[in-house]
Every structure is written in structure tokens, then in C-alpha cells.
Write an enzyme that holds these catalytic residues in place. Structure first.
Site, PDB file in Angstrom:
ATOM      1  N   PHE A 148       2.321   9.650   3.860  1.00  8.30           N
ATOM      2  CA  PHE A 148       2.693   9.501   5.261  1.00  8.30           C
ATOM      3  C   PHE A 148       3.219   8.099   5.561  1.00  8.30           C
ATOM      4  O   PHE A 148       3.850   7.885   6.585  1.00  8.30           O
ATOM      5  CB  PHE A 148       1.506   9.825   6.192  1.00  8.30           C
ATOM      6  CG  PHE A 148       0.341   8.877   6.031  1.00  8.30           C
ATOM      7  CD1 PHE A 148       0.299   7.652   6.686  1.00  8.30           C
ATOM      8  CD2 PHE A 148      -0.740   9.228   5.236  1.00  8.30           C
ATOM      9  CE1 PHE A 148      -0.785   6.793   6.542  1.00  8.30           C
ATOM     10  CE2 PHE A 148      -1.829   8.364   5.094  1.00  8.30           C
ATOM     11  CZ  PHE A 148      -1.858   7.139   5.745  1.00  8.30           C
ATOM     12  N   ASP A 149       3.017   7.128   4.641  1.00 10.60           N
ATOM     13  CA  ASP A 149       3.505   5.769   4.902  1.00 10.60           C
ATOM     14  C   ASP A 149       3.442   4.964   3.604  1.00 10.60           C
ATOM     15  O   ASP A 149       2.613   5.248   2.723  1.00 10.60           O
ATOM     16  CB  ASP A 149       2.674   5.083   5.995  1.00 10.60           C
ATOM     17  CG  ASP A 149       3.359   3.814   6.515  1.00 10.60           C
ATOM     18  OD1 ASP A 149       4.563   3.636   6.246  1.00 10.60           O
ATOM     19  OD2 ASP A 149       2.691   3.025   7.198  1.00 10.60           O
ATOM     20  N   TYR A 172       0.836  -1.201   0.000  1.00 13.43           N
ATOM     21  CA  TYR A 172       0.000   0.000   0.000  1.00 13.43           C
ATOM     22  C   TYR A 172       0.871   1.251   0.000  1.00 13.43           C
ATOM     23  O   TYR A 172       2.027   1.240   0.418  1.00 13.43           O
ATOM     24  CB  TYR A 172      -0.917   0.019   1.221  1.00 13.43           C
ATOM     25  CG  TYR A 172      -0.195   0.336   2.511  1.00 13.43           C
ATOM     26  CD1 TYR A 172      -0.120   1.642   2.996  1.00 13.43           C
ATOM     27  CD2 TYR A 172       0.455  -0.669   3.234  1.00 13.43           C
ATOM     28  CE1 TYR A 172       0.577   1.943   4.164  1.00 13.43           C
ATOM     29  CE2 TYR A 172       1.141  -0.382   4.393  1.00 13.43           C
ATOM     30  CZ  TYR A 172       1.203   0.920   4.857  1.00 13.43           C
ATOM     31  OH  TYR A 172       1.899   1.208   6.009  1.00 13.43           O
ATOM     32  N   TYR A 177      -7.532   7.184  12.586  1.00  8.81           N
ATOM     33  CA  TYR A 177      -6.873   7.459  13.862  1.00  8.81           C
ATOM     34  C   TYR A 177      -7.590   8.549  14.671  1.00  8.81           C
ATOM     35  O   TYR A 177      -7.051   9.075  15.649  1.00  8.81           O
ATOM     36  CB  TYR A 177      -5.413   7.851  13.610  1.00  8.81           C
ATOM     37  CG  TYR A 177      -4.626   6.685  13.046  1.00  8.81           C
ATOM     38  CD1 TYR A 177      -4.087   5.730  13.902  1.00  8.81           C
ATOM     39  CD2 TYR A 177      -4.457   6.535  11.683  1.00  8.81           C
ATOM     40  CE1 TYR A 177      -3.389   4.660  13.385  1.00  8.81           C
ATOM     41  CE2 TYR A 177      -3.760   5.479  11.162  1.00  8.81           C
ATOM     42  CZ  TYR A 177      -3.221   4.524  12.014  1.00  8.81           C
ATOM     43  OH  TYR A 177      -2.531   3.459  11.518  1.00  8.81           O
ATOM     44  N   PHE A 203      -5.624   5.482   0.842  1.00  7.94           N
ATOM     45  CA  PHE A 203      -4.745   4.312   0.662  1.00  7.94           C
ATOM     46  C   PHE A 203      -4.894   3.762  -0.763  1.00  7.94           C
ATOM     47  O   PHE A 203      -6.014   3.604  -1.268  1.00  7.94           O
ATOM     48  CB  PHE A 203      -5.089   3.201   1.657  1.00  7.94           C
ATOM     49  CG  PHE A 203      -4.786   3.535   3.076  1.00  7.94           C
ATOM     50  CD1 PHE A 203      -3.510   3.367   3.587  1.00  7.94           C
ATOM     51  CD2 PHE A 203      -5.787   4.029   3.921  1.00  7.94           C
ATOM     52  CE1 PHE A 203      -3.235   3.665   4.917  1.00  7.94           C
ATOM     53  CE2 PHE A 203      -5.506   4.333   5.239  1.00  7.94           C
ATOM     54  CZ  PHE A 203      -4.228   4.160   5.745  1.00  7.94           C
ATOM     55  N   ILE A 226      -6.620  -0.613  11.530  1.00  2.00           N
ATOM     56  CA  ILE A 226      -7.637   0.403  11.743  1.00  2.00           C
ATOM     57  C   ILE A 226      -8.925  -0.069  11.077  1.00  2.00           C
ATOM     58  O   ILE A 226      -8.894  -0.814  10.088  1.00  2.00           O
ATOM     59  CB  ILE A 226      -7.196   1.773  11.189  1.00  2.00           C
ATOM     60  CG1 ILE A 226      -6.887   1.673   9.687  1.00  2.00           C
ATOM     61  CG2 ILE A 226      -6.009   2.326  11.963  1.00  2.00           C
ATOM     62  CD1 ILE A 226      -6.575   3.006   9.039  1.00  2.00           C
TER      63      ILE A 226
END
Length: 582
Positions: free
Chosen positions: A79-80, A69, A125, A142, A99
């Protein structure tokens, strides 16, 4: 993406039916948009922008998944990313380890499917965020690709792609197998293939030499069969994976082609394909055999054929001249029989194989056609087919001149020669070495009009070398009918009297009474004796030549005439020779 913070910040897991309902409602909503009223998102928005054609299974709650992902904010800032870490996410879905938005977004996904997920804050979050990484109340985006999915309740999945019409045997535990394979991950990424190694993968089944899933997936396969075997990680390489090619918790897909299978306890397998009628003799150890064969591997690959050389394979049976399995498989066969001989490798060429056509540990299949066989101790075999109705007082014997018709063939029925092709009977003097020894023997004792079948082994025929039109080491089968027989003459005689010769033989020969006998007078006298039944010439020869030879024998000084001093009967010559020797 991974769950952070105390459990109180996560949404409770919803029942599966409700989750699926929520997913269905979310499909088709605009990417990055709020609800139609412009308010905040209530659920995950899913865009399925690549759906594979085949989807054998979809992600369900409790499944273990592996995926890549990229995670970004609404402004596109990343961010990731699992790609940056060069590590797939491997985790169970729907049990609170992700999540809630990701849990829901993965539901119903197919392997190799690509999705864009919009996760509202309360399913990500929340109002807390992740310090230094995700701000409070952040909507998360995502881009996900699913690479693997499995469940602890999974079993090995076997799909038969091709099954041959003939299956001589199926794989069982403890069998030794040779197979080709292509190995890939569930998303199609290849990790290994036997085809690139120049040989099959050879191993025992059910003995711990293979991963458990492959042990199970191979059971029941036939030689020549193709299968697709899907193995869950816990029956493959599990949490550790294997080297750099198989990651942890990876499902494996094998496309397998079984080449052959045998068991170390196997014996030679025989299958009679054609048995000629009237088989009165079967091959035993010590026999010499001529046979044709096609040799193939268990998958049908031809490795040798006697037909391609246009020559039989000739060998002794049971004497160690051929592989042990063939030695066994040929025994008990009949001339003309066709049989299939399946030989396990421990009775063939073993683990090493031979040459470049028979690999190690290969099962060999021979389709054999037995042409003939014999034993070096075999005599001539005689079978009377018919005898004349009238009594037979005289039979053919050594020295007799005989005329006979014959048909000659090999034991498999191949016709070689026939006197009928020449329009006249064959002629021979028995014992004069004018015909092969076995036929000479078979003609003796026959009555005129009798028909016989005479089987002649090669050592009494044309031997190992054969003759024109006759293969080497061939057993010959004659069907013979005796047409006529004449008594022969004693050895060395060209003419014999039926009664005592004239008292003064020279005077009878000297027709013009000039004291010498030229060839013309000699020939006239001998022919007169034959025509009057007083004597006979050597049968089967040209009379003029025989008479000429007789004249040469009497013309001692070779001056073209016989005198009284030169003339001697053969019986007198033989008697004088005896005296000289004494």
C-alpha cells in the site's frame, strides 16, 4: 504510515520506560500471528532480522531519523513504499508525527538495522483507515531499514583512529590545513573522497570555509593523525542537503588523514638534533655552505635527499639561492651540527608547490647535517697545538725546505689523507707552489717540533672543483707537525757558497788541468764543496739532478765540457743582465 485524521484517533504518547517495556514484550513474537490465545494483537510485533555488528547508538524518543520502508497488508499487497518515491522518510520519532505503531517499532533501532513490524489496527489507522488506501481495522506490515539517527542535543563526535608518536603542533582556528578524507553517510554510503581527486583538500579552519562540524572536528589534530568525525545535519548541510549526493537532514561521517598544518603567521621552526662540542663559529649571511639533507612533507613523505645523490648541496646562505625559509634556517648553524628546519609554505614554494613531489601550500621539513661553511673573504686559520720546550730561533719561511707530518680531514671529521699512511714525512719547498696555497701559508712561521691546526678555506685549497678525494668547495682541516727545516736558496739559484768562492774557480774545477771541465770533474768538485760545508745545493731535490742542471747551465755551447770562457757565477750573470738593461 504518516499520521492522517484528527489527533483524537491517535494513541497518547506513552512514557519512555513503558514503551521500552512494551517493545521488549513484543520482540520474538511470530510474524503475522496474533497473541498466543489467537486474539487480536495488543502491541507492535518486531522481528529484527538484520542487526549490524556495531551499534554506537539506538533510536530514542525525540530523535530525528531517516529510513526506508515498504508497507503491505497481511496478504502481501503493497500500500506504500518510500523506495517507490525515491525519497527517505525524515522525521522526529515519538512526538506524534508517526502512527503510534511506527513510533514504537522504531525505538531502539540501530543504523543499518532491518526490522519487520506488525502494527495492529489500534496502533495504526484504527477503525477509520485511510480512504482509498488503507481499509478500516487493517493490520499493517512494514519492512524498515534505518539509515540515520540524530538529536538536536548531538555534538560532533570525534574518534582518534591513529595518532603519531611525535606531534609538532595541533590544529587551531585560523590555521591552514591539507588533509585527505573519505566522506560517507551514517549508513556507510560514500558521497565524496579527496583520494579520487589526486590531491589533498586544502583550506582554512575556523574561517567559515568548511561546514561547522568539520571546523570543530579538525581542531587539535596532529599531522599524520587519522580521525573519524561524525557530524549531525545541523552542523553539516542541514535541511537542504548538498546536490544529489547528500540528502537533507543527513548525518555525515568523515575519515580524515591530516597531512600538514600551518598558520600564515608561522615563522621557520628550528630544532637542534645534535650540536658538536667546541662550536666557535656559526654561519652568517654571505657564507658558502656544504650540507646534506633529507626533505619531507609533514606527514613524513620523503620528497628529496642529497644522500641519494651522494653529494652535498652547496650554496651561499642568505643570498637568495635557496628558498627563504632555508636561507633563514641555515644561519646560526655550526659545522657538524644536525638540525631540523620546518618551513611554512609562504617561506617555501607557496600555493603552487613545485614539480610533482611538493604540492601547493605544503609545509616542508628538512633534516640538515652541516658539513662545512666558509666565507670567500676567509683567511687561513692557524691554531698552535704545541711548541717544543727549547727556544726556537729559526722558523720556516718562504724558500725553506721543510719536512712535516700531517693529517687532513673535512670539517665534519671525514678523514682524507695522512702522511703517516706513507711511512715518511711530506717534503716541500715553501713558496714553490708544490702544496696548496693555504697549507703553504700555514706552515710558515713554524718551529721544528711545533704542532699546528690549520684550517684552509676552499679558495686557498682545491676550489670549487675539488681534487681527487677532495669534494668541491671543501674546507680542509690539517693537523701538522714540522719535522725538519732547511734554509732555502734565493730564487733561481741551485747552489750557493757559504763564503766567497775560490779566487780562480775554473782552475779548482779543472781537476786534471787539461783546460776543460767535463761533467765528472764538475760533479766531483761540487759534491766536495757540500761535504766540506763550503756551499749547499737547492734542498729537497736530487743532488745529481741539481748538479746536472748546473752543468747544463754552464756548458753554453752544449758540447759536453765547460771552458774558462763559458764559466760564470750566477751573481756575475745577474750583474751583467742589470748592465745590459741599463
Amino acid at each position: 504510515m504518516f499520521r492522517a485524521g484528527p489527533p483524537s484517533h491517535t494513541l497518547r504518547r506513552l512514557p519512555l520506560l513503558l514503551q521500552l517495556l512494551l517493545l521488549a514484550q513484543a520482540v520474538g513474537r511470530g510474524l503475522g500471528r496474533a497473541n498466543p490465545a489467537g486474539g487480536p494483537l495488543e502491541d507492535v510485533v518486531i522481528e529484527r532480522y538484520h542487526i549490524p555488528r556495531a551499534c554506537p547508538r539506538e533510536v530514542q524518543m525525540g530523535d530525528f531519523v531517516r529510513y526506508h520502508y515498504n508497507g503491505t497488508f497481511e496478504d502481501g499487497k503493497k500500500f506504500d513504499s518510500s523506495y517507490d518515491r525515491h525519497t527517505l522518510v525524515a522525521i522526529v520519532v515519538g512526538v506524534g508525527r508517526l502512527i503510534t505503531g511506527m513510533d514504537r517499532g522504531l525505538m531502539g533501532m540501530c543504523v543499518n538495522e532491518r526490522r519487520r513490524l506488525i502494527v495492529p489496527p489500534h496502533l495504526g489507522y484504527g477503525s477509520i483507515g485511510v480512504a482509498g488506501l488503507i481499509p478500516p481495522d487493517a493490520t499493517l506490515y512494514f519492512d524498515v531499514v534505518l539509515l540515520d539517527v540524530w538529536n538536536k542535543a548531538d555534538t560532533v563526535q570525534v574518534t582518534t583512529l591513529l595518532r603519531p608518536p611525535h606531534c609538532p603542533r595541533m590544529i587551531q582556528d585560523s590555521d591552514f590545513v591539507r588533509y585527505h578524507y573519505n566522506g560517507s553517510l551514517l549508513d556507510g554510503t560514500p558521497f565524496d573522497t579527496s583520494y579520487s581527486k589526486g590531491g589533498t583538500y586544502d583550506t582554512y579552519v575556523g574561517s567559515g570555509w568548511l561546514i561547522k562540524g568539520m571546523d570543530q572536528g579538525l581542531l587539535g589534530m596532529c599531522p599524520g593523525e587519522r580521525r573519524k568525525i561524525v557530524i549531525p545535519p545541523f552542523l553539516a548541510y542541514g535541511e537542504k542537503g548538498y546536490g544529489t549526493v547528500i540528502p537533507p537532514q543527513a548525518s555525515l561521517v568523515f575519515h580524515v588523514l591530516l597531512i600538514d598544518v600551518h598558520n600564515p603567521k608561522d615563522t621557520v621552526q628550528l630544532e637542534t638534533l645534535e650540536l658538536p662540542p667546541g662550536c666557535v663559529r656559526r654561519a652568517v649571511a654571505g657564507d658558502f655552505m656544504r650540507y646534506h639533507y633529507n626533505g619531507s612533507l609533514m606527514d613524513g613523505t620523503l620528497f628529496d635527499s642529497s644522500y641519494s645523490r651522494n653529494h652535498t648541496y652547496n650554496t651561499y646562505v642568505g643570498q637568495g639561492y635557496v628558498i627563504p625559509g632555508m636561507d633563514q634556517g641555515l644561519q646560526g648553524s655550526c659545522a657538524g651540527e644536525r638540525r631540523r628546519i620546518t618551513i611554512p609554505p609562504h617561506l617555501a614554494y607557496g600555493e603552487n608547490g613545485t614539480g610533482d613531489k611538493i604540492p601547493g601550500s605544503a609545509v616542508l621539513i628538512f633534516d640538515v647535517h652541516v658539513i662545512d661553511f666558509h666565507n670567500p673573504a676567509d683567511p687561513v686559520e692557524i691554531k698552535t697545538l704545541s711548541r717544543p720546550p727549547e727556544p726556537c730561533n729559526k722558523t720556516a719561511k718562504l724558500g725553506d725546505f721543510v719536512r712535516y707530518h700531517y693529517n687532513c680531514s673535512l670539517l665534519d671529521g671525514t678523514r682524507l689523507f695522512s702522511s703517516h699512511d706513507y711511512g715518511a714525512p711530506q717534503e716541500a719547498t715553501l713558496g714553490a707552489h708544490k702544496v696548496i696555497e693555504g697549507l703553504d701559508t700555514g706552515l710558515q712561521g713554524m718551529c721544528v717540533g711545533e704542532r699546528r691546526q690549520i684550517m684552509v678555506p676552499p679558495h686557498l685549497a682545491h676550489g670549487e672543483s675539488g681534487a681527487r678525494g677532495v669534494p668541491g668547495s671543501a674546507v680542509l682541516l690539517f693537523e701538522v707537525e714540522l719535522v725538519s727545516r732547511e734554509d732555502g736558496l734565493p730564487t733561481g739559484y741551485l747552489f750557493v757558497w757559504h763564503e766567497d768562492p775560490p779566487a780562480n774557480l775554473f782552475e779548482n774545477l779543472d781537476l786534471n788541468k787539461d783546460g776543460e771541465v767535463p761533467p765528472e770533474e764538475f760533479s766531483t768538485f761540487i759534491k766536495a764543496q757540500v761535504s766540506e760545508g763550503k756551499g749547499r745545493l737547492l734542498p729537497g731535490q736530487d743532488p745529481d739532478k741539481t748538479i746536472g742542471d748546473m752543468f747544463q747551465n754552464q756548458d753554453r755551447n752544449q758540447d759536453g765540457k765547460i771552458t774558462v770562457e763559458e764559466l760564470k757565477l750566477k751573481s756575475d750573470e745577474d750583474q751583467e743582465r742589470v748592465h745590459e738593461e741599463l
